[in-house]
Design an enzyme around this catalytic site. Structure first.
Site, PDB file in Angstrom:
ATOM      1  N   LYS A 173      14.587  37.874  83.270  1.00 49.46           N
ATOM      2  CA  LYS A 173      13.533  36.894  82.965  1.00 49.46           C
ATOM      3  C   LYS A 173      12.176  37.287  83.548  1.00 49.46           C
ATOM      4  CE  LYS A 173      16.661  32.951  82.645  1.00 49.46           C
ATOM      5  NZ  LYS A 173      16.918  31.560  83.009  1.00 49.46           N
ATOM      6  N   ASP A 192      13.383  26.575  80.371  1.00 50.19           N
ATOM      7  CA  ASP A 192      14.369  26.074  81.349  1.00 50.19           C
ATOM      8  C   ASP A 192      13.962  24.731  81.951  1.00 50.19           C
ATOM      9  OD1 ASP A 192      16.170  28.198  81.104  1.00 50.19           O
ATOM     10  OD2 ASP A 192      15.085  29.412  82.564  1.00 50.19           O
ATOM     11  N   GLY A 252      14.182  32.117  91.432  1.00 51.52           N
ATOM     12  CA  GLY A 252      13.633  32.030  90.081  1.00 51.52           C
ATOM     13  C   GLY A 252      14.011  30.736  89.375  1.00 51.52           C
ATOM     14  N   ASN A 304      15.039  25.443 101.526  1.00 50.35           N
ATOM     15  CA  ASN A 304      15.695  26.719 101.228  1.00 50.35           C
ATOM     16  C   ASN A 304      16.215  27.356 102.504  1.00 50.35           C
ATOM     17  OD1 ASN A 304      16.414  28.723  99.279  1.00 50.35           O
ATOM     18  ND2 ASN A 304      14.814  30.050 100.108  1.00 50.35           N
TER      19      ASN A 304
HETATM   20  P1  ATR Z   1      18.004  32.385  90.803  1.00 47.64           P
HETATM   21  O1  ATR Z   1      17.279  33.148  89.737  1.00 47.64           O
HETATM   22  O2  ATR Z   1      19.352  31.873  90.395  1.00 47.64           O
HETATM   23  O3  ATR Z   1      17.153  31.340  91.420  1.00 47.64           O
HETATM   24  P2  ATR Z   1      17.520  33.967  93.125  1.00 47.64           P
HETATM   25  O4  ATR Z   1      16.092  34.125  92.745  1.00 47.64           O
HETATM   26  O5  ATR Z   1      18.271  35.135  93.679  1.00 47.64           O
HETATM   27  O6  ATR Z   1      18.384  33.485  91.901  1.00 47.64           O
HETATM   28  O7  ATR Z   1      17.606  32.740  94.152  1.00 47.64           O
HETATM   29  C1  ATR Z   1      18.830  32.277  94.665  1.00 47.64           C
HETATM   30  C2  ATR Z   1      18.572  31.041  95.517  1.00 47.64           C
HETATM   31  O8  ATR Z   1      19.810  30.546  96.013  1.00 47.64           O
HETATM   32  C3  ATR Z   1      17.707  31.305  96.734  1.00 47.64           C
HETATM   33  O9  ATR Z   1      16.979  30.140  97.039  1.00 47.64           O
HETATM   34  C4  ATR Z   1      18.763  31.607  97.810  1.00 47.64           C
HETATM   35  O10 ATR Z   1      18.320  31.406  99.129  1.00 47.64           O
HETATM   36  P3  ATR Z   1      17.449  32.545  99.877  1.00 47.64           P
HETATM   37  O11 ATR Z   1      16.061  32.438  99.305  1.00 47.64           O
HETATM   38  O12 ATR Z   1      17.504  32.183 101.311  1.00 47.64           O
HETATM   39  O13 ATR Z   1      18.135  33.854  99.557  1.00 47.64           O
HETATM   40  C5  ATR Z   1      19.796  30.574  97.451  1.00 47.64           C
HETATM   41  N1  ATR Z   1      21.152  30.891  97.915  1.00 47.64           N
HETATM   42  C6  ATR Z   1      21.970  31.871  97.457  1.00 47.64           C
HETATM   43  N2  ATR Z   1      23.158  31.826  98.080  1.00 47.64           N
HETATM   44  C7  ATR Z   1      23.098  30.786  98.968  1.00 47.64           C
HETATM   45  C8  ATR Z   1      24.021  30.217  99.926  1.00 47.64           C
HETATM   46  N3  ATR Z   1      25.251  30.719 100.060  1.00 47.64           N
HETATM   47  N4  ATR Z   1      23.601  29.153 100.630  1.00 47.64           N
HETATM   48  C9  ATR Z   1      22.359  28.643 100.479  1.00 47.64           C
HETATM   49  N5  ATR Z   1      21.441  29.132  99.615  1.00 47.64           N
HETATM   50  C10 ATR Z   1      21.807  30.190  98.868  1.00 47.64           C
END
Ligand code: ATR
Length: 274
Positions: A67, A104, A132, A153
């Site tokens: 994306k 979205d 994202g 976050n």
């Molecule tokens: P997406 O496009 O699905 O948003 P991304 O940009 O990789 O994917 O973002 C994932 C989000 O989920 C982030 O906010 C991430 O937190 P971080 O910014 O600290 O990495 C969060 N996330 C992923 N796994 C997590 C977990 N086990 N517990 C809490 N937050 C999580």
């Protein structure tokens, strides 16, 4: 007569429900089109998009992990895609320029306000995650005139950076999970934690008897986040299946100028998802 060709591109792509959804929309509206799924090589999204349109393709949906690449590739984009920093819908204009939209956030808001009948104006909204998926929905959420949006976050700096990008006449605040302990009207889980069957470390104080809990993920069972919210007394828990179908309907309308009815398609998907 050859049918207009559409597709979703991603990697991996075999799990995608978009072909099913769009082919149901086509049947329902009588639009003559074919919609397929294309597994795009990780190192050649631009070339794969170019070839698709050179062969007469009419429109593409873009999913993980392309994306942001699509956002960088387009010749022009809507203000919604600009704010989202990502593009999930591609088409060409009359001059052959590649145009990008992001449906979205529109899909999320349509699901919340129309399907679920929620009025978000004046409400306090907590959004979990700062990736994202969350960036993609902030502008349409702010368009509903909530009182405030708090972004919590795991990595606090990312929440703060996102908040400062969107804070305007409506306050948007970024913080860590431990910083939110008071109840919200609506909590939206936009982290990818559910994918690992995980739950962000949250204080139960964010849920009150009037709280509506929304998870952008969906599945046959309650997501870990919605299970947790229900256990702590949330008024309602909603998963992201409606958002999925509504973002598809927005893309379909963008390409064909006809907005399909989403309720029957959602019911058919729910039967299949469980
Ligand atoms: P997406 O496009 O699905 O948003 P991304 O940009 O990789 O994917 O973002 C994932 C989000 O989920 C982030 O906010 C991430 O937190 P971080 O910014 O600290 O990495 C969060 N996330 C992923 N796994 C997590 C977990 N086990 N517990 C809490 N937050 C999580």
């Amino acid at each position: 007569m050859t049918q207009d060709l559409y597709a979703v591109m991603g990697n991996p792509i075999s799990h995608s429900k978009s072909p099913l959804i769009h082919n149901l929309f086509a049947q329902q509206t009588g639009e003559s089109l074919e919609y397929t799924a294309i597994q795009c090589p990780m190192d050649d999204f631009p070339g794969t998009v170019r070839t698709f349109f050179e062969r007469g393709g009419k429109g593409l949906n873009v999913t993980v992990p392309f994306k942001q690449t699509a956002y960088e590739l387009v010749d022009r984009m809507t203000p919604g895609a600009e704010a989202a920093g990502a593009v999930n819908t591609l088409f060409q204009d009359a001059d052959g320029q590649l145009c990008g939209e992001n449906t979205d956030g529109l899909g999320l808001v349509q699901d919340l306000t129309v399907n679920q009948g929620l009025d978000l104006s004046g409400k306090r909204i907590l959004v979990l995650g700062a990736g994202g998926a969350v960036r993609g929905v902030l502008r349409p959420l702010l368009g509903q005139k909530p009182a405030e949006i708090v972004i919590a976050n795991r990595t606090v700096e990312k929440a703060e950076a996102l908040a400062s990008l969107f804070s305007n006449d409506i306050p948007v605040r970024g913080c860590g999970f431990a910083d939110v302990t008071e109840p919200f009207d609506l909590t939206i889980n936009g982290t990818s934690a559910s994918l690992q069957g995980d739950l962000p470390p949250l204080d139960a104080g964010i849920i009150a008897a009037h709280t509506v809990s929304y998870d952008m993920m969906y599945g046959p069972d309650l997501t870990p986040f919605n299970r947790w919210a229900r256990e702590h007394g949330a008024q309602r828990v909603i998963d992201g299946l409606g958002m999925l179908v509504e973002q598809a309907a927005e893309a379909f309308a963008c390409w064909r100028g006809v907005r399909p009815e989403t309720a029957p398609v959602m019911a058919q998907l729910r039967d299949r998802v469980g």
